[in-house]
Design an enzyme around this catalytic site. Structure first.
Site, mmCIF file in Angstrom:
data_model
loop_
_atom_site.group_PDB
_atom_site.id
_atom_site.type_symbol
_atom_site.label_atom_id
_atom_site.label_comp_id
_atom_site.label_asym_id
_atom_site.label_seq_id
_atom_site.Cartn_x
_atom_site.Cartn_y
_atom_site.Cartn_z
ATOM 1 N N ILE A 26 0.825 -1.207 0.000
ATOM 2 C CA ILE A 26 0.000 0.000 0.000
ATOM 3 C C ILE A 26 0.862 1.260 0.000
ATOM 4 O O ILE A 26 1.946 1.297 0.591
ATOM 5 C CB ILE A 26 -0.955 0.012 1.215
ATOM 6 C CG1 ILE A 26 -2.035 1.091 1.053
ATOM 7 C CG2 ILE A 26 -0.184 0.175 2.530
ATOM 8 C CD1 ILE A 26 -3.177 0.947 2.053
ATOM 9 N N LEU A 44 7.955 3.015 -5.935
ATOM 10 C CA LEU A 44 7.897 2.438 -7.272
ATOM 11 C C LEU A 44 6.937 1.259 -7.301
ATOM 12 O O LEU A 44 6.792 0.549 -6.309
ATOM 13 C CB LEU A 44 9.277 1.931 -7.712
ATOM 14 C CG LEU A 44 10.323 2.927 -8.201
ATOM 15 C CD1 LEU A 44 10.776 3.853 -7.079
ATOM 16 C CD2 LEU A 44 11.526 2.175 -8.757
ATOM 17 N N LEU A 83 6.413 5.544 -10.874
ATOM 18 C CA LEU A 83 6.954 6.019 -9.606
ATOM 19 C C LEU A 83 6.201 7.242 -9.112
ATOM 20 O O LEU A 83 5.553 7.954 -9.875
ATOM 21 C CB LEU A 83 8.454 6.305 -9.722
ATOM 22 C CG LEU A 83 8.934 7.482 -10.580
ATOM 23 C CD1 LEU A 83 8.975 8.786 -9.772
ATOM 24 C CD2 LEU A 83 10.315 7.194 -11.145
ATOM 25 N N CYS A 107 4.348 1.040 1.901
ATOM 26 C CA CYS A 107 4.959 -0.041 1.124
ATOM 27 C C CYS A 107 5.129 -1.314 1.945
ATOM 28 O O CYS A 107 5.948 -2.177 1.621
ATOM 29 C CB CYS A 107 6.299 0.409 0.534
ATOM 30 S SG CYS A 107 6.134 1.891 -0.490
#
EC number: 2.3.1.181
Length: 215
Positions: A85, A149, A162, A179
């Site tokens: 996420i 990314l 990105l 992330c």
């Protein structure tokens, strides 16, 4: 309701086209990327789309629900990119890369390194020391993440790309494990002494990406 996408055309060299948009709805752009990729031929020029998104959390294909710690009223979209996420919002540069990776003879790892390298090159112009991470894709400054990314590969072509934090409200990151990493700090260019406007940084990032892709 998904809105039609309008992107300003700016030609680029060597079969690479750069297009700009303002602040866009995530679902509209996601559908546009999928449609573009599905309709590609072997002669379709590669494109980079530069824009911003309205506030949204995006959950990658490997995303775990527990990484959304609470929901402050921001939409959550389960998308088809890799990763966990993250948050997108105004004040963040989104660079979507729609590339024929077979034509470029690029592997996924190579492309990730080139994307990270472009952000590192950009920050280096401002004497900000940044680096990638082999184990956790993205770009970091002093251990804080400044760029995330994520990619989707289909039939040898990629989309997504990105997100670079410039001058945004970072509070929504507090509601997630960015992330998928518990306690991961985030930062942005405006907190690192970089005073250039987002539009200036967009143009510079496009040039850095084009340069890296030609290497």
């Amino acid at each position: 309701m998904i809105q039609p996408v309008s992107l300003e055309f700016v030609p680029g060299p060597s079969g690479l086209e750069v297009k700009y948009a303002a602040v866009m709805d995530y679902l509209s752009i996601w559908q546009a990327m999928k449609a573009f990729t599905a309709s590609r031929t072997q002669n379709t020029p590669d494109e980079i789309w530069l824009l911003q998104h309205w506030p949204v959390y995006t959950q990658g294909v490997a995303g775990k629900p527990e990484h959304l710690l609470c929901n402050p009223g921001i939409p959550v979209v389960r998308t088809d990119r890799g990763g966990q996420i993250t948050y997108h919002g105004p004040g963040q540069i989104i660079a979507y890369l729609l590339l024929d990776m077979r034509r470029l003879k690029l592997g996924v790892r190579d492309l990730v390194r080139k994307m990270e390298g472009a952000v590192v090159d950009l920050l280096d112009e401002y004497r900000v020391n940044a680096c990638g991470d082999e184990d956790a894709p993205g770009v970091y400054v002093g251990g804080a993440k400044i760029a995330a990314l994520g990619l989707k590969i289909k039939n040898g072509c990629c989309y997504h790309g990105l997100a670079l934090n410039v001058s945004m409200d970072l509070a929504p990151f507090m509601a997630i494990n960015p992330c998928g990493y518990t306690g991961l700090r985030v930062t942005q260019t405006s907190d690192l002494g970089i005073t250039d406007e987002l539009e200036t940084l967009q143009g510079k990032l496009a040039e850095k990406l084009k340069a890296r892709l030609k290497q």
